[in-house]
Design a protein around this motif. Structure first.
Motif, PDB file in Angstrom:
ATOM      1  N   GLU A  55       8.477 -11.555   0.635  1.00  0.00           N
ATOM      2  CA  GLU A  55       7.905 -10.882   1.796  1.00  0.00           C
ATOM      3  C   GLU A  55       6.640 -10.160   1.347  1.00  0.00           C
ATOM      4  N   PRO A  56       5.740  -9.896   2.299  1.00  0.00           N
ATOM      5  CA  PRO A  56       4.529  -9.152   1.939  1.00  0.00           C
ATOM      6  C   PRO A  56       4.886  -7.733   1.495  1.00  0.00           C
ATOM      7  N   LEU A  57       4.188  -7.253   0.488  1.00  0.00           N
ATOM      8  CA  LEU A  57       4.397  -5.900  -0.013  1.00  0.00           C
ATOM      9  C   LEU A  57       3.271  -4.999   0.470  1.00  0.00           C
ATOM     10  N   ALA A  58       3.623  -3.879   1.085  1.00  0.00           N
ATOM     11  CA  ALA A  58       2.618  -2.880   1.459  1.00  0.00           C
ATOM     12  C   ALA A  58       2.112  -2.258   0.168  1.00  0.00           C
ATOM     13  N   ALA A  59       0.817  -2.365  -0.079  1.00  0.00           N
ATOM     14  CA  ALA A  59       0.266  -1.937  -1.363  1.00  0.00           C
ATOM     15  C   ALA A  59      -0.616  -0.710  -1.209  1.00  0.00           C
ATOM     16  N   ASP A  60      -0.353   0.288  -2.051  1.00  0.00           N
ATOM     17  CA  ASP A  60      -1.283   1.385  -2.197  1.00  0.00           C
ATOM     18  C   ASP A  60      -2.214   1.017  -3.360  1.00  0.00           C
ATOM     19  N   ALA A  61      -3.119   1.912  -3.726  1.00  0.00           N
ATOM     20  CA  ALA A  61      -4.099   1.597  -4.770  1.00  0.00           C
ATOM     21  C   ALA A  61      -3.418   1.314  -6.112  1.00  0.00           C
TER      22      ALA A  61
ATOM     23  N   GLU B 240       2.178 -14.799  10.279  1.00  0.00           N
ATOM     24  CA  GLU B 240       1.642 -15.880   9.435  1.00  0.00           C
ATOM     25  C   GLU B 240       1.632 -15.448   7.969  1.00  0.00           C
ATOM     26  N   VAL B 241       1.274 -14.189   7.744  1.00  0.00           N
ATOM     27  CA  VAL B 241       1.275 -13.635   6.385  1.00  0.00           C
ATOM     28  C   VAL B 241       2.703 -13.598   5.847  1.00  0.00           C
TER      29      VAL B 241
END
Length: 148
Positions: free
Chosen positions: A39-45, A77-78
């Motif tokens: 699954e897509p990972l929410a990324a911080d810096a 889609e992502v």
């Protein structure tokens, strides 16, 4: 900065380093297999930098924002791309409002904006709504590209 994943079998929280996000592993408690990130990972810096430096597979980054209609349309889609290429690619989502420095680094002027990285290097970039088939084609192309 490891990603914390809960085991679906026992609920144990497991720390997965960026270098192993595309690998299968085992739960530290019950030893059941933990599949690669799908699954897509929410990324911080910090997570962005860790994945950029340590990923052994191509990385798709979706620059998006909450208020963006096309970004919301791109989200399924992502997600499908992340699921389809689990173990072969890592998919990150970067909120361009929360992390404008990351968006500026890649000259993101419009969202959604997608970049593909391999070995920390930019391989492809495109703004605008695209389907999972196009995203998957970019990642497959990046996987076979020779990048120093």
């Amino acid at each position: 900065m490891p990603v914390i994943r809960s085991c679906l079998h026992c609920g144990q929280k497991n720390r997965i380093p960026a270098s192993h996000l595309a690998d299968s592993g085992r739960c530290g408690a019950c030893k059941i297999e933990l599949p690669p990130i799908g699954e897509p990972l929410a990324a911080d810096a910090a997570l962005f930098e860790d994945v950029l430096q340590n990923a052994r597979v191509p990385v798709l980054v979706d620059f998006w924002a909450d208020w963006c209609g096309p970004c919301r349309m791109a989200a399924p889609e992502v997600a499908r791309t992340a699921a389809d290429l689990s173990g072969q690619a890592i998919v990150l989502k970067v909120d361009s409002d929360k992390y404008p420095q990351l968006a500026a680094r890649y000259n993101v002027r419009g969202i959604p904006n997608f970049i593909v990285l391999k070995n920390g290097k930019l391989v492809h970039q495109q703004a605008g709504l695209v389907g999972h088939d196009q995203m998957e084609a970019w990642l497959r192309s990046a996987a076979s590209a020779t990048i120093a």
